[in-house]
Design a protein around this motif. Structure first.
Motif, PDB file in Angstrom:
ATOM      1  N   ALA A 268       0.835  -1.200   0.000  1.00  0.00           N
ATOM      2  CA  ALA A 268       0.000   0.000   0.000  1.00  0.00           C
ATOM      3  C   ALA A 268       0.872   1.254   0.000  1.00  0.00           C
ATOM      4  O   ALA A 268       0.591   2.214  -0.716  1.00  0.00           O
ATOM      5  N   ILE A 269       1.963   1.225   0.795  1.00  0.00           N
ATOM      6  CA  ILE A 269       2.860   2.397   0.822  1.00  0.00           C
ATOM      7  C   ILE A 269       3.490   2.607  -0.553  1.00  0.00           C
ATOM      8  O   ILE A 269       3.492   3.699  -1.105  1.00  0.00           O
ATOM      9  N   TYR A 270       4.002   1.514  -1.118  1.00  0.00           N
ATOM     10  CA  TYR A 270       4.715   1.619  -2.390  1.00  0.00           C
ATOM     11  C   TYR A 270       3.768   2.022  -3.524  1.00  0.00           C
ATOM     12  O   TYR A 270       4.179   2.693  -4.473  1.00  0.00           O
ATOM     13  N   ALA A 271       2.515   1.619  -3.431  1.00  0.00           N
ATOM     14  CA  ALA A 271       1.596   1.832  -4.554  1.00  0.00           C
ATOM     15  C   ALA A 271       0.871   3.163  -4.479  1.00  0.00           C
ATOM     16  O   ALA A 271       0.172   3.543  -5.416  1.00  0.00           O
ATOM     17  N   THR A 272       1.029   3.902  -3.381  1.00  0.00           N
ATOM     18  CA  THR A 272       0.291   5.166  -3.245  1.00  0.00           C
ATOM     19  C   THR A 272       0.830   6.295  -4.140  1.00  0.00           C
ATOM     20  O   THR A 272       0.048   7.006  -4.755  1.00  0.00           O
ATOM     21  N   PRO A 273       2.174   6.481  -4.223  1.00  0.00           N
ATOM     22  CA  PRO A 273       2.678   7.653  -4.956  1.00  0.00           C
ATOM     23  C   PRO A 273       2.136   7.839  -6.379  1.00  0.00           C
ATOM     24  O   PRO A 273       1.769   8.967  -6.728  1.00  0.00           O
ATOM     25  N   PRO A 274       2.040   6.778  -7.221  1.00  0.00           N
ATOM     26  CA  PRO A 274       1.538   7.066  -8.571  1.00  0.00           C
ATOM     27  C   PRO A 274       0.136   7.672  -8.558  1.00  0.00           C
ATOM     28  O   PRO A 274      -0.174   8.555  -9.361  1.00  0.00           O
TER      29      PRO A 274
ATOM     30  N   GLN B  93      -6.831  10.981 -16.336  1.00  0.00           N
ATOM     31  CA  GLN B  93      -5.500  10.961 -15.724  1.00  0.00           C
ATOM     32  C   GLN B  93      -5.527  10.202 -14.405  1.00  0.00           C
ATOM     33  O   GLN B  93      -4.611   9.445 -14.089  1.00  0.00           O
ATOM     34  N   ILE B  94      -6.594  10.381 -13.639  1.00  0.00           N
ATOM     35  CA  ILE B  94      -6.700   9.690 -12.349  1.00  0.00           C
ATOM     36  C   ILE B  94      -6.779   8.177 -12.589  1.00  0.00           C
ATOM     37  O   ILE B  94      -6.196   7.390 -11.839  1.00  0.00           O
ATOM     38  N   LEU B  95      -7.462   7.775 -13.656  1.00  0.00           N
ATOM     39  CA  LEU B  95      -7.551   6.341 -13.959  1.00  0.00           C
ATOM     40  C   LEU B  95      -6.195   5.789 -14.384  1.00  0.00           C
ATOM     41  O   LEU B  95      -5.871   4.639 -14.072  1.00  0.00           O
ATOM     42  N   VAL B  96      -5.395   6.614 -15.075  1.00  0.00           N
ATOM     43  CA  VAL B  96      -4.026   6.176 -15.379  1.00  0.00           C
ATOM     44  C   VAL B  96      -3.283   5.937 -14.075  1.00  0.00           C
ATOM     45  O   VAL B  96      -2.547   4.959 -13.925  1.00  0.00           O
ATOM     46  N   GLY B  97      -3.512   6.831 -13.111  1.00  0.00           N
ATOM     47  CA  GLY B  97      -2.910   6.646 -11.796  1.00  0.00           C
ATOM     48  C   GLY B  97      -3.378   5.346 -11.161  1.00  0.00           C
ATOM     49  O   GLY B  97      -2.579   4.619 -10.560  1.00  0.00           O
TER      50      GLY B  97
END
Lengths: 696, 351
Positions: free
Chosen positions: A205-211, A253-257
């Motif tokens: 969860a930590i690693y996947a939040t930044p994008p 853009q949010i969906l790309v995230g």
């Protein structure tokens, strides 16, 4: 001639620029250090007595803190444990026909019939290979990590958008979250949450939040002013403006995230398998790799690859509209029909479980049970081709890796190269380097000449034999001239921290491994990129390869590297290169293809040959884009460093990995921060260089 | 001047960008000398985007603000709707100071009293044409049936029937701007802001859209502030126009006033290429009869001088121009027209 091309041949007259003077001083210092290094060995190897027990201090602090806060985190861990077990139970309980039906329907809705067929084939493979339950375990972790990251990332992105004052802090935190290797923060997480898959979930969860944060920020920032003003003039309240105007406009853009977050979560879930205890697919790969069962590691690695591609295409299909419009299958699969099919799948699942409550429905003998033959065959293949792979490995090892590490002076001993350098050879080398420098100085300016001089010296002494005071001063000077005093101070502080923790050796190992990987990636990837820019066919072939390489979780790259080259630094190099080669290919091709057509036409009209056009016009114009690619390559290489430690290196990544094994939070954090420091320093340097070029 | 009541008045409005623009406007009781203050602002690293703008727009009038890019015209129109907060000044809408309106009042004003059209259309990409036009009504919480009916009416008004279910990206630029116009009119505002509405369109389409705009205005009689950098467009559409330069309004007047009596060299140069005979209307040159007989030949006040030339050639010496409403007719002599013609000749030979 165009301006950038013209600047390539600046005045042949060499005036001493003020910027050159400190470099001259530094060259003198280098010479002095090299002369004195036999008398004062501390100039090259930082003495152990000078290190400070910072790691121990960190450990003492963490221990104290952990004992205080541990109960709270253990409680959180227990709270997360339940939904995690639940999700896993549900996914494992679901009979495979129901899962296939649901996934196929989603794929049909997302991007049409081809993805649906791919999804069915991929799931069938996973089923037949015998990794169904493990895949479902992995998926259950992803399914829990992704909502956490998505909600958290969206909230943080909105915060950064509405409070510009918080943005520097937020971006700094994101940089750290993405550059500190996950292994490093697994340690404190393990201390806090205790041993178990919950740690993997939280790390993911930590690693996947930044994008998600970055893409939310980007999307909201890029809402055109006309649209937001139109919303305001329609009389939107703040809340209406946000939910009815800004979010829907930023949604693609949010969906790309969301897509990137999902992929990051998958990647980290698999890496976090190193903690074990959840019987997921990452654990399968890891354990079969440890047992050198290549057949099984390839079978399970393929499962990861297929899962990654499937999830990526599925989410990206929802994020991006197809340029040619939706296919017939996509329009047929309306929301209503999708809901019906999903309900059918659920009904099917319940029916199957009610009718055959005791059947697993999984094939009794998966491929993995029959891999003995595959293992034999693969081992045979590796043995038969050993002459090739060993030759390749030894060639690179002796001609590139060793000279870079211990230098020509170190490698030219009977044990390695079979001969020693005579004084004449040394002198010839020095003269050749100096002559080449003079030539560059004459044709261009002092910068490339200086770069060549540094490279020549480094190649002679090796990264390990280079005096550290010169190294730190040199980087600081570079940072000062490119980006200003703050970055220079940052560089000095970071390197000093590494020094006093006794990690200088590991740092140098990391540096040389990464430097070599990045250089090779630039040369090979750059050449492929140029080729792809000129040939449609090559571009068409490379695109899916790049896509696939980029979707793969980092872990997967270890498998082929390990299989063919065994444990060692060269294997790590190959794994790093496999992961880091995509950006140069992509960015060089993109940069060359999008050079302004009028400039190219003007140069061609002047009668430039294709080679001249490439080197005098296209590449200089594409340079900012290529530099971005270089940045990405360095980031990728550094992030792969920690993973590559699994196949045997002696660098910072290994320091983190060893610390993980010993649950040494202090050392793990410091080594992890060192990698993050390198990444951030390289990133800021390149960004400043690109910005500097754009303004002059 | 028209006798219609003042709808919108803008008094000494300034917009200054910089570190602390409020510092320059905090003291009261003395008269600001605009040019001196603007000069001081520039020398102290502030950007005066709008300098002391003062004008009035009458009900039903098309007021055009024209200037080159960077002259502050877009900022000025955003000050009028408070999309940009002015640094100083007063903006009176029906006599009420808009700058004193609270956030809630401002939202109410925007929901009912103002409409705005944007250069790049500003359509919401995720909504259909129908959804876009109905959007301002949806924001107000009107029932779905009502807003859909109103939106269909508006779409019909701009001639886009049949495209209700399309999405913005499926439409051409001209069609998208029709949607923008329909949306800005959906709530039936009295005040209509158009910020370079046709500048992103091809010249031919632009011309069509101008005709369409004039047709709509004849039907709807809105009070309009129209921003453009296109001089031909400005002179074609304007009842009155203001010319801006470096944030300052350098001249306000009817098109004929501006071409006949440019305030300074800048305006003169700017309007040099405008054909006088086409810009000046019969009404602009008409004088009172002063007791002389009413000429037989009559011409509408809005007819351009160009249209009169064939009749002059056939020997007509004077026209009567009917006055507004029941007022007495005015007199337009052939000499006055010929004087303009002569002036046009000298302008041509000079340049």
């Amino acid at each position: 001639m165009t301006a950038p091309a013209a600047s390539f041949r600046s005045s042949p007259r060499v005036a001493i620029e003020p910027a050159l003077l400190p470099w001259c001083a530094l060259i003198a210092l280098t010479a002095l250090c090299l002369v004195l290094k036999t008398d004062f060995p501390w100039l090259v190897t930082f003495p152990k007595e000078w290190t400070l027990p910072l790691a121990a201090g960190v450990n003492a602090v963490t221990d104290a803190v952990v004992t205080v806060v541990q109960p709270a985190f253990r409680a959180l861990s227990a709270a997360l444990e339940a939904p995690m077990r639940g999700a896993r139970l549900v996914l494992v309980w679901l009979p495979w026909p129901a899962v296939m039906l649901a996934v196929a329907a989603l794929a049909l809705k997302s991007s049409g019939i081809r993805l649906a067929v791919f999804a069915l084939l991929a799931l069938t493979y996973i089923l037949l290979a015998g990794y169904w339950p493990q895949s479902m375990s992995t998926l259950s972790l992803v399914l829990l990590a992704v909502p956490i990251s998505t909600v958290l990332g969206f909230a943080l992105g909105v915060l950064g958008h509405t409070r510009p004052g918080l943005r520097p802090v937020l971006l700094g935190a994101l940089d750290l979250m993405q550059t500190v290797p996950a292994f490093a923060y697994l340690i404190p997480l393990l201390l806090l949450f205790g041993f178990g898959p919950v740690v993997g979930l939280i790390a993911s969860a930590i690693y996947a939040t930044p994008p998600m944060v970055r893409n939310t920020l980007l999307g909201l920032d890029r809402v055109p002013s006309d649209i937001s003003e139109a919303g305001l003039m329609s009389g939107c309240t703040r809340r209406q403006q946000f939910w009815h105007v800004e979010v829907p406009t930023a949604l693609p853009q949010i969906l790309v995230g969301f897509n990137q977050t999902t992929m990051a979560a998958l990647s980290m879930v698999i890496v976090a398998a190193i903690i074990g205890g959840f019987e997921d697919i990452g654990w399968e790969v890891l354990s079969s790799m440890r047992k050198a069962e290549f057949g099984q590691s390839i079978l399970s690695g393929l499962v990861i690859a297929l899962l990654a591609i499937l999830i990526d295409r599925l989410t990206i299909g929802f994020a991006k509209a197809r340029p040619a419009g939706p296919t017939a299958a996509m329009t047929w699969m309306t929301d209503r029909r999708l809901a019906i099919v999903l309900a059918l799948a659920a009904a099917l699942a319940i029916a199957i479980r009610l009718l055959w409550p005791n059947e697993t429905l999984l094939p009794a003998t998966g491929l993995r049970m029959q891999v003995g033959g595959i293992n034999q065959w693969l081992l045979g293949l590796v043995r038969d081709c050993a002459w090739f792979f060993d030759g390749l490995r030894d060639g690179v090892l002796y001609c590139l890796l060793l000279p870079l590490r211990i230098g020509i002076s170190g490698a030219a001993v009977p044990a390695i190269w079979g001969f020693t350098l005579s004084p004449t050879a040394n002198a010839t080398y020095a003269v050749a380097v100096l002559l080449a420098c003079a030539l560059l100085l004459h044709r261009f300016n002092w910068r490339p000449a200086l770069a060549l001089l540094v490279a020549g010296t480094l190649l002679y002494t090796g990264f390990l034999g280079f005096p550290w005071p010169v190294f730190i001063l040199g980087i600081a000077l570079l940072a000062f001239q490119v980006a200003g005093l703050r970055l220079a101070l940052f560089a000095v502080a970071g390197f000093l921290l590494i020094l006093v923790n006794g990690l200088w050796g590991a740092l140098v190992q990391s540096l040389y491994l990464c430097t070599l990987a990045v250089l090779l990636c630039l040369v090979i990837g750059g050449a492929l990129g140029v080729w792809a820019a000129y040939s449609e066919r090559v571009s068409r072939i490379l695109k899916p390869v790049c896509d696939a390489l980029q979707t793969m979780p980092q872990f997967v790259f270890l498998i082929p590297a390990l299989m063919f080259f065994k444990v060692g630094e060269f294997t790590a190099l190959i794994a790093i290169m496999l992961y880091a080669i995509v950006p140069p290919i992509r960015y060089v091709e993109h940069g060359l293809r999008h050079v302004r057509a009028d400039v190219v036409e003007a140069v061609e009209q002047m009668g430039a040959t294709p080679v001249q056009t490439l080197f005098q016009a296209k590449l200089p114009l594409a340079l900012p884009v290529v530099m971005l690619g270089l940045n990405q390559t360095i980031m990728a290489a550094l992030s792969m460093l920690a993973i590559a430690a699994l196949v045997g290196t002696r660098d910072l990544g290994q320091a983190v990995y060893v610390a993980l094994g010993k649950a040494d939070a202090g050392m793990g954090l410091i080594a992890g921060l060192s990698i993050a420091f390198l990444a951030i320093l390289a990133d800021r340097l390149i960004q400043a260089a690109v910005a500097g070029r754009a303004t002059t | 001047m028209t006798a219609a009541p003042i709808k919108l008045a803008c008094r000494n409005v300034w917009k200054v960008y910089g570190r602390r623009p409020a510092y320059y406007f905090d003291s009261r009781g003395y008269i600001i000398e605009p040019d001196a203050l603007a000069e001081r602002l520039r020398s102290e690293a502030h950007l005066p985007a709008v300098v002391d703008a003062t004008f009035e727009v009458a009900t039903g009038e098309i007021f055009v603000i024209m200037g080159l890019s960077g002259s502050g015209k877009s900022t000025l129109v955003r000050c009028l709707s408070r999309l940009v907060e002015p640094s100083a000044g007063e903006i009176l809408l029906d006599g009420q100071d808009l700058l004193k309106a609270t956030g809630k009042e401002l939202i109410e004003l925007r929901r009912h009293a103002m409409g705005m059209v944007f250069q790049n259309f500003g359509l919401l990409p995720h909504l259909t044409i129908l959804g876009n036009v109905a959007f301002p009504l949806k924001i107000q919480g009107r029932p779905e049936k009502e807003r859909e009916a109103r939106a269909r009416e508006m779409i019909a008004l701009v001639g886009l029937e049949g495209r209700e279910a399309s999405f913005p990206h499926q439409l051409s630029g001209g069609q998208q701007q029709r949607v923008g116009i329909a949306r800005s009119l959906a709530v039936g505002p009295e005040l209509w802001f158009l910020d370079e509405p046709f500048s992103a369109l091809d010249p031919l389409i632009r011309r069509q859209m101008q005709d369409e705009f004039l047709r709509l205005q004849r039907m709807l009689k809105k009070t309009i502030v129209f921003i453009t950098h296109d001089m031909a467009e400005a002179f074609r559409l304007a009842d009155r126009l203001a010319i801006m330069r470096a944030g300052k309004i350098v001249q306000i007047g009817r098109p004929a006033d501006i071409v006949l009596n440019p305030a300074d060299d800048y305006v003169a140069q700017f309007t040099e290429d405008m054909p006088l005979l086409r810009v000046i209307k019969a009404g602009d040159l008409a004088t009172s009869l002063n007791g002389s007989a009413v000429p037989e030949e009559s011409v509408a006040a809005g007819a351009s001088l160009e249209e009169l030339i064939p009749r002059l050639a056939s020997g007509v010496r004077a026209f009567s121009v009917p006055g507004e409403g029941a007022g007495p007719p005015a007199l337009l002599t052939a000499g006055a027209v010929l004087a303009v013609l002569e002036r046009e000749q000298t302008r041509r030979t000079r340049s």
